[in-house]
Design a protein around this motif. Structure first.
Motif, short mmCIF file in Angstrom:
data_model
loop_
_atom_site.label_atom_id
_atom_site.label_comp_id
_atom_site.label_asym_id
_atom_site.label_seq_id
_atom_site.Cartn_x
_atom_site.Cartn_y
_atom_site.Cartn_z
N LEU A 47 24.79 25.51 85.66
CA LEU A 47 23.94 25.50 84.48
C LEU A 47 22.47 25.65 84.86
N GLU B 73 21.78 29.20 86.19
CA GLU B 73 21.71 30.19 85.10
C GLU B 73 20.43 30.02 84.27
N ALA B 74 20.06 28.78 83.99
CA ALA B 74 18.86 28.53 83.20
C ALA B 74 17.60 28.97 83.95
N ALA C 94 17.56 32.90 84.09
CA ALA C 94 17.72 33.61 82.81
C ALA C 94 16.49 34.45 82.49
N ARG D 35 10.32 27.47 83.09
CA ARG D 35 11.67 27.51 83.66
C ARG D 35 12.23 26.10 83.83
N SER E 68 13.28 24.89 80.51
CA SER E 68 14.56 25.51 80.15
C SER E 68 15.72 24.76 80.82
N CYS E 69 15.55 24.45 82.09
CA CYS E 69 16.59 23.69 82.82
C CYS E 69 16.80 22.32 82.17
N ASP F 222 16.17 21.41 79.08
CA ASP F 222 16.82 21.56 77.77
C ASP F 222 18.31 21.84 77.91
N HIS F 223 18.66 22.69 78.87
CA HIS F 223 20.08 23.00 79.09
C HIS F 223 20.85 21.76 79.55
N ILE F 224 20.26 20.99 80.47
CA ILE F 224 20.92 19.78 80.97
C ILE F 224 21.07 18.76 79.84
N ARG G 59 21.23 19.30 76.60
CA ARG G 59 22.24 19.78 75.66
C ARG G 59 23.65 19.58 76.23
N TRP G 60 23.82 19.92 77.51
CA TRP G 60 25.12 19.77 78.17
C TRP G 60 25.53 18.29 78.19
#
Length: 174
Positions: free
Chosen positions: A58, A61-62, A65, A74, A77-78, A80-82, A84-85
């Motif tokens: 994850l 990819e983040a 991206a 960046r 983004s990482c 936010d992705h973590i 959300r996951w």
């Protein structure tokens, strides 16, 4: 908690009890704005996730991206992705521990359960306990640092108590 005069003076005042965390007292937050503002919690990376292959993928990819973004965007983004996951995974180690305990109890009471099953449940339970301990260790350290930076009296008291615990005052032989 308010009388009629207070309510007339502050018609939009609202109070909310927060959870017990780090104390046996329940914090009370009072706001005077009638509109509920959306607040975002402080993001702290959970160290239990550092070896998780899904999280590694994850983050990779983040990060890649949008290669033309700045480092801070960046990182955001990482984060936010973590976040959300983690929210989707609902990582609750207490639930895992309870489930594993129940499964182990059931396996121990069942005479037909193979020893390999009991051993694997014991190993999984040990791992769950270690992850729970790592989580609370990280969290307590963060709370200590946050409180220590703002309150020098607390900082010195915590340091003195840690020194007292680490001090060997007497050595006894057999």
């Amino acid at each position: 908690m308010a009388n009629s005069e207070w309510i007339l003076t502050y018609p939009s005042g609202r109070s909310e009890y927060l959870r017990f965390e780090g104390s046996d007292h329940r914090p009370l937050v009072t706001s005077f704005d009638p509109r509920k503002k959306r607040t975002y919690g402080l993001f702290r990376f959970d160290r239990r996730l550092k070896e998780n292959p899904e999280v590694k993928k994850l983050v990779f990819e983040a990060w890649h991206a949008h290669p033309n973004l700045s480092v801070d965007l960046r990182l955001r983004s990482c984060r936010d992705h973590i976040a959300r996951w983690s929210k989707n995974q609902q990582l609750n180690s207490q639930k895992v521990i309870t489930t594993l305990r129940d499964q182990l109890e059931e396996a121990m009471n069942d005479d037909t359960s193979p020893q390999e099953t009991i051993d694997s449940l014991n190993k999984a339970l040990l791992t769950a306990y270690q992850q729970e301990e790592a989580f609370w260790k990280q969290r307590s350290r963060n709370l200590w640092l946050a409180l220590g930076d703002k309150n020098t009296g607390f900082f010195h008291a915590a340091t003195k108590s840690r020194d007292a615990l680490n001090n060997i005052s007497v050595i006894e032989n057999s």
